[in-house]
Every structure is written in structure tokens, then in C-alpha cells.
Motif scaffolding. Structure first.
Motif, mmCIF file in Angstrom:
data_model
loop_
_atom_site.group_PDB
_atom_site.id
_atom_site.type_symbol
_atom_site.label_atom_id
_atom_site.label_comp_id
_atom_site.label_asym_id
_atom_site.label_seq_id
_atom_site.Cartn_x
_atom_site.Cartn_y
_atom_site.Cartn_z
ATOM 1 N N LYS A 1 -13.008 28.782 -18.760
ATOM 2 C CA LYS A 1 -11.569 28.735 -18.528
ATOM 3 C C LYS A 1 -11.242 29.314 -17.143
ATOM 4 O O LYS A 1 -10.468 28.738 -16.387
ATOM 5 C CB LYS A 1 -10.871 29.540 -19.627
ATOM 6 N N PRO B 1 -14.204 26.973 -14.101
ATOM 7 C CA PRO B 1 -14.718 25.744 -14.714
ATOM 8 C C PRO B 1 -15.945 25.197 -13.988
ATOM 9 O O PRO B 1 -16.174 25.534 -12.821
ATOM 10 C CB PRO B 1 -13.547 24.766 -14.593
ATOM 11 N N GLN C 1 -13.424 15.716 -20.929
ATOM 12 C CA GLN C 1 -12.788 16.196 -19.704
ATOM 13 C C GLN C 1 -13.163 17.651 -19.440
ATOM 14 O O GLN C 1 -13.048 18.491 -20.331
ATOM 15 C CB GLN C 1 -11.259 16.099 -19.827
ATOM 16 N N LYS D 1 -12.564 20.720 -16.378
ATOM 17 C CA LYS D 1 -11.902 21.009 -15.113
ATOM 18 C C LYS D 1 -12.944 21.039 -14.008
ATOM 19 O O LYS D 1 -14.101 21.402 -14.227
ATOM 20 C CB LYS D 1 -11.153 22.343 -15.191
ATOM 21 N N ASN D 2 -12.490 20.638 -12.837
ATOM 22 C CA ASN D 2 -13.357 20.507 -11.683
ATOM 23 C C ASN D 2 -13.635 21.876 -11.049
ATOM 24 O O ASN D 2 -12.709 22.618 -10.757
ATOM 25 C CB ASN D 2 -12.614 19.604 -10.685
ATOM 26 N N ASP E 1 -11.878 22.243 -7.699
ATOM 27 C CA ASP E 1 -10.427 22.100 -7.664
ATOM 28 C C ASP E 1 -9.935 22.143 -9.102
ATOM 29 O O ASP E 1 -9.898 21.129 -9.798
ATOM 30 C CB ASP E 1 -10.056 20.760 -7.006
ATOM 31 N N THR E 2 -9.572 23.328 -9.536
ATOM 32 C CA THR E 2 -9.306 23.522 -10.964
ATOM 33 C C THR E 2 -8.028 22.831 -11.427
ATOM 34 O O THR E 2 -7.714 22.846 -12.601
ATOM 35 C CB THR E 2 -9.225 25.028 -11.297
ATOM 36 N N GLU E 3 -7.308 22.213 -10.484
ATOM 37 C CA GLU E 3 -6.136 21.463 -10.906
ATOM 38 C C GLU E 3 -6.485 20.014 -11.264
ATOM 39 O O GLU E 3 -5.656 19.275 -11.770
ATOM 40 C CB GLU E 3 -5.063 21.497 -9.811
ATOM 41 N N SER E 4 -7.728 19.619 -10.986
ATOM 42 C CA SER E 4 -8.121 18.264 -11.376
ATOM 43 C C SER E 4 -9.229 18.329 -12.435
ATOM 44 O O SER E 4 -9.826 19.376 -12.671
ATOM 45 C CB SER E 4 -8.593 17.480 -10.152
ATOM 46 N N GLU E 5 -9.450 17.178 -13.080
ATOM 47 C CA GLU E 5 -10.461 17.136 -14.135
ATOM 48 C C GLU E 5 -11.472 16.039 -13.845
ATOM 49 O O GLU E 5 -11.178 15.082 -13.130
ATOM 50 C CB GLU E 5 -9.790 16.848 -15.487
ATOM 51 N N THR F 1 -14.326 27.691 -5.293
ATOM 52 C CA THR F 1 -13.098 27.347 -6.004
ATOM 53 C C THR F 1 -11.960 27.228 -5.003
ATOM 54 O O THR F 1 -11.834 28.051 -4.112
ATOM 55 C CB THR F 1 -12.748 28.447 -7.023
#
Lengths: 153, 91
Positions: free
Chosen positions: A51, A54, A89, A91-92, A95-99, B57
Motif C-alpha cells: 500500500k 507499490p 491491477q 499500483k505502479n 507512479d503510484t497514481e497509475s495502475e 517513487t
């Protein structure tokens, strides 16, 4: 440095279906506890870490995830490979805003980060080779894949 | 000597892996620099003495030094571009 010995038939699950990432993590933790590779604390630690940090990654031939957590939760080093029937899915990592829709999940059991430093880099380099990606994506059964992976690594 | 820092969540695996890859690329290109993997929590104390930051990140925080995409060093996706930026930043 070879770590082909980390691959074994019992640590390869092919074409399994899970309803969610949590479902996958729970099944994986149960399997790894039963085989004696991890502490009971592993599942919570793994979920928290995934979490916060990711591990979904796009590679050239398929998307993968490399869930892992800190060494105290690991009893013996392992790589547990799960090939999913339906992508999940994740998370990337970058870039944790994309999957990313992941097909191959490799749970990394890192017991000694200093000694196993080359493990992740070797894994990632192999995933940059089409032939090796195909072997993992198309292998027919766990035994055959174990044999191939032992040869590759 | 210039300093490169690589930061990831816990320093268990990713930042060390990326750091060793960065080091190898620098050696291959005859660029001398220190490369260090650090825990993201201690990033701010390291960044003051760093010349390049390789980030795993994506962060909303802006740094004054060149910041590279660490994932490229891990997966090879987009590596050539990051490699060039790395070498240029350390020349």
C-alpha cells in the motif's frame, strides 16, 4: 552468482484466479506459511508495504509485480512465482497514481538484503529478454518451469 | 567526487538494485561518482550533498538537483534517455 535453487515446483502456481490483490496475498501467505518460509506476521507486513510502496512494473514483454517486505518476516529466502489467469491491477511503483494490469507476480522473500542484492537485478534483466519472458508466460506446468528457471538463473 | 543518491521505500531491494545498475553504467562510461542507496525517510538529509537524485517513487516534491526516473534502471524501459541524463549531469 546463481540462485536457481530458489525456484521449486512448490513455489510456482500457474494460471490461478483471484478476486483481488488481497485475495492473492492471502492465498500466497497461507501457502508460504504452510511451507515454512514465512512468519505469521508476513501477510500484514506485506499488505502494508504494498500500500505504501507499490510494486507493479511495466516491462517490455509483460507487466509484473514484485511484492516484498522486510527481512524479519521471512524465515527462509524464496521466490514464489504466481502466473495469473486474469490480470490483477497493481499500483505502479514509479507512479503510484497509475495502475498496471499484472500477469506475473513474484513474491520475493529477502532474508539478507546485502547477500541477495543481485537477485532483483538479475530477475529484472531476465525479464528484459523476450525468450525468458516467453518461457515464464507460456510454460505448461510447474515442474517444467522449475527446470527451465533453474537453468536460466 | 560527485554523489548520486537512489531512494526507495525501505531500502530492502529496489534502491540497492538500482544503485548497483547506476554504478555499473557509470563505470562503463568512465564516469567517477559515489552512488548510494538510501531510505526515503532519510532522503532530505542526503539530498543536500547529492548531485543527482534517482527517484523510484514519483514525488510531488521538487528538488534543485537533476532527478531521474529510477524505474528505467530497473526495467530497462526508457533506459537510454535516463542513462544520457545521468552521464550529462555528472560531467
Amino acid at each position: 552468482m546463481g540462485y536457481g535453487s530458489l525456484f521449486s515446483e512448490e513455489l510456482i502456481t500457474l494460471d490461478a484466479s483471484y478476486s483481488s490483490q488481497e485475495d492473492l496475498f492471502r492465498s500466497a501467505a497461507k501457502h508460504l506459511v504452510d511451507l515454512g518460509y514465512i512468519e505469521e506476521t508476513y501477510l500484514n507486513a506485506l499488505m502494508t508495504r504494498e500500500k505504501d510502496f507499490p510494486t507493479g512494473l511495466e516491462t517490455q514483454y509483460c507487466n509484473i509485480a514484485i511484492p516484498h517486505t522486510d527481512a524479519p518476516h521471512i524465515k527462509h529466502p524464496f521466490i514464489y512465482l504466481v502466473r495469473l489467469n486474469e490480470n490483477l491491477q497493481f499500483k505502479n511503483m514509479g507512479d503510484t497514481e497509475s495502475e498496471v494490469a499484472v500477469k506475473i507476480v513474484m513474491f520475493l522473500g529477502i532474508k539478507n538484503p546485502k547477500k541477495q542484492i543481485s537477485l532483483l537485478s538479475d530477475l529484472m534483466e531476465k525479464f528484459q529478454e523476450e525468450k525468458i519472458s516467453r518461457i515464464i508466460l507460456n510454460g505448461h506446468d510447474a515442474k517444467e518451469l522449475e527446470t527451465n528457471l533453474k537453468e536460466i538463473f | 567526487m560527485k554523489n548520486v543518491i537512489v531512494a526507495c521505500g525501505s531500502g530492502v531491494a529496489t534502491s540497492q538494485t538500482v544503485a548497483s545498475k547506476v554504478k555499473r553504467i557509470l563505470d562503463e562510461n568512465n564516469v567517477r561518482a559515489n552512488v548510494e542507496a538510501v531510505d526515503i525517510k532519510s532522503l532530505d538529509s542526503y539530498i543536500r550533498s547529492a548531485d543527482v537524485y534517482v527517484s523510484i517513487t514519483k514525488s510531488n516534491k521538487e528538488y534543485e538537483i537533476p532527478t531521474l526516473n529510477g524505474i528505467a534502471f530497473l526495467t530497462g524501459m526508457g533506459l537510454e534517455e535516463e542513462k544520457q541524463k545521468l552521464i550529462d549531469a555528472l560531467k
